[in-house]
Scaffold this motif. Structure first.
Motif, short mmCIF file in Angstrom:
data_model
loop_
_atom_site.label_atom_id
_atom_site.label_comp_id
_atom_site.label_asym_id
_atom_site.label_seq_id
_atom_site.Cartn_x
_atom_site.Cartn_y
_atom_site.Cartn_z
N ASN A 4 0.82 -1.22 0.00
CA ASN A 4 0.00 0.00 0.00
C ASN A 4 0.85 1.26 0.00
N ALA A 5 1.99 1.22 0.66
CA ALA A 5 2.90 2.37 0.66
C ALA A 5 3.43 2.62 -0.75
N VAL A 6 3.75 1.54 -1.45
CA VAL A 6 4.23 1.67 -2.84
C VAL A 6 3.11 2.20 -3.73
N TRP A 7 1.91 1.65 -3.58
CA TRP A 7 0.79 2.10 -4.40
C TRP A 7 0.46 3.56 -4.12
N SER A 8 0.54 3.96 -2.86
CA SER A 8 0.26 5.35 -2.50
C SER A 8 1.28 6.29 -3.14
N TYR A 9 2.54 5.92 -3.04
CA TYR A 9 3.60 6.72 -3.66
C TYR A 9 3.38 6.83 -5.16
N MET A 10 3.10 5.71 -5.79
CA MET A 10 2.88 5.71 -7.24
C MET A 10 1.65 6.53 -7.61
N SER A 11 0.62 6.43 -6.81
CA SER A 11 -0.61 7.17 -7.07
C SER A 11 -0.38 8.67 -7.04
N HIS A 12 0.42 9.12 -6.07
CA HIS A 12 0.71 10.55 -5.97
C HIS A 12 1.66 11.04 -7.06
N ARG A 13 2.56 10.18 -7.50
CA ARG A 13 3.56 10.57 -8.51
C ARG A 13 3.08 10.39 -9.94
N LYS A 14 2.45 9.24 -10.21
CA LYS A 14 2.10 8.89 -11.59
C LYS A 14 0.60 8.92 -11.87
N THR A 68 -10.73 2.14 -7.28
CA THR A 68 -11.59 3.00 -6.46
C THR A 68 -11.20 4.46 -6.61
N SER A 69 -9.91 4.74 -6.64
CA SER A 69 -9.46 6.12 -6.82
C SER A 69 -9.84 6.66 -8.19
N LEU A 70 -9.70 5.83 -9.20
CA LEU A 70 -10.12 6.25 -10.55
C LEU A 70 -11.61 6.56 -10.59
N LEU A 71 -12.38 5.70 -9.97
CA LEU A 71 -13.82 5.89 -9.94
C LEU A 71 -14.18 7.20 -9.25
N LEU A 72 -13.52 7.48 -8.14
CA LEU A 72 -13.81 8.72 -7.42
C LEU A 72 -13.35 9.95 -8.21
N ASP A 73 -12.30 9.79 -9.03
CA ASP A 73 -11.83 10.90 -9.86
C ASP A 73 -12.80 11.23 -10.99
N VAL A 74 -13.36 10.21 -11.61
CA VAL A 74 -14.21 10.46 -12.80
C VAL A 74 -15.66 10.75 -12.45
N SER A 75 -16.07 10.40 -11.25
CA SER A 75 -17.48 10.61 -10.90
C SER A 75 -17.68 12.01 -10.32
N PRO A 76 -18.78 12.64 -10.71
CA PRO A 76 -19.12 13.94 -10.10
C PRO A 76 -19.39 13.76 -8.61
N SER A 77 -18.99 14.72 -7.82
CA SER A 77 -19.10 14.57 -6.36
C SER A 77 -20.54 14.33 -5.90
N SER A 78 -21.51 14.88 -6.60
CA SER A 78 -22.90 14.68 -6.19
C SER A 78 -23.43 13.28 -6.51
N LEU A 79 -22.74 12.56 -7.40
CA LEU A 79 -23.20 11.24 -7.81
C LEU A 79 -22.26 10.11 -7.39
N ARG A 80 -21.28 10.40 -6.56
CA ARG A 80 -20.30 9.37 -6.19
C ARG A 80 -20.93 8.16 -5.53
N HIS A 81 -21.90 8.38 -4.69
CA HIS A 81 -22.53 7.24 -4.02
C HIS A 81 -23.18 6.31 -5.03
N ARG A 82 -23.75 6.86 -6.09
CA ARG A 82 -24.36 6.01 -7.13
C ARG A 82 -23.30 5.27 -7.93
N TYR A 83 -22.21 5.94 -8.24
CA TYR A 83 -21.14 5.30 -9.00
C TYR A 83 -20.54 4.13 -8.21
N VAL A 84 -20.30 4.36 -6.93
CA VAL A 84 -19.74 3.30 -6.09
C VAL A 84 -20.72 2.14 -5.97
N GLY A 85 -21.98 2.42 -5.78
CA GLY A 85 -23.00 1.36 -5.71
C GLY A 85 -23.10 0.59 -7.01
N PHE A 86 -23.05 1.31 -8.13
CA PHE A 86 -23.11 0.66 -9.43
C PHE A 86 -21.88 -0.21 -9.67
#
Length: 132
Positions: A4-14, A68-86
């Motif tokens: 998770n530390a590696v993925w976090s670092y990569m997520s912030h950098r790349k 999950t991070s990609l999903l939260l990035d592409v979904s509008p903040s008002s519809l995130r709960h629907r995107y995650v449920g879907f």
């Protein structure tokens, strides 16, 4: 957990897509190691087996974090709960894959399951590469 530390670092950098793509590549390593297991000397079998589970765990955590991070990035903040449920609704049929894998193993052995896993990783990688 350490990955998770590696993925976090990569997520912030790349970015999150790099995490997701890399986790797919890492996810292809365990079935490949299992397929090549007979060519390793018996002295290395415990180490190879350890690597199978190490890479599998890293791939699962990376895919979860990246997707999950990609999903939260592409979904509008008002519809995130629907995107995650879907997303969870679409992923739920995957819970039956172990049953299907067990059926295939009982009928034809382990090699077809391993080949299917490798092909799924290669296919997923090309879908993600085409998506970007």
């Amino acid at each position: 957990v350490l990955s998770n530390a590696v993925w976090s670092y990569m997520s912030h950098r790349k970015g999150h897509l790099a995490v997701f793509t890399t986790s797919i590549v890492v996810g292809g390593v365990p079935p490949l190691l299992v397929l090549l297991f007979p060519i390793f000397p018996s002295l290395l079998h415990p180490l190879v087996f350890l690597c199978v589970f190490l890479f599998a765990g890293c791939a699962m955590s990376g895919a979860t974090i990246g997707f999950t991070s990609l999903l939260l990035d592409v979904s509008p903040s008002s519809l995130r709960h629907r995107y995650v449920g879907f997303m969870n609704t679409l992923i739920s049929p995957a819970m039956f894959f172990p049953v299907l894998g067990g059926l295939i193993v009982s009928l034809w052995g382990f090699v077809p399951v391993i080949v299917i896993a490798i092909l799924a990783c290669v296919g997923a990688f090309f879908v993600i590469a085409r998506w970007t």
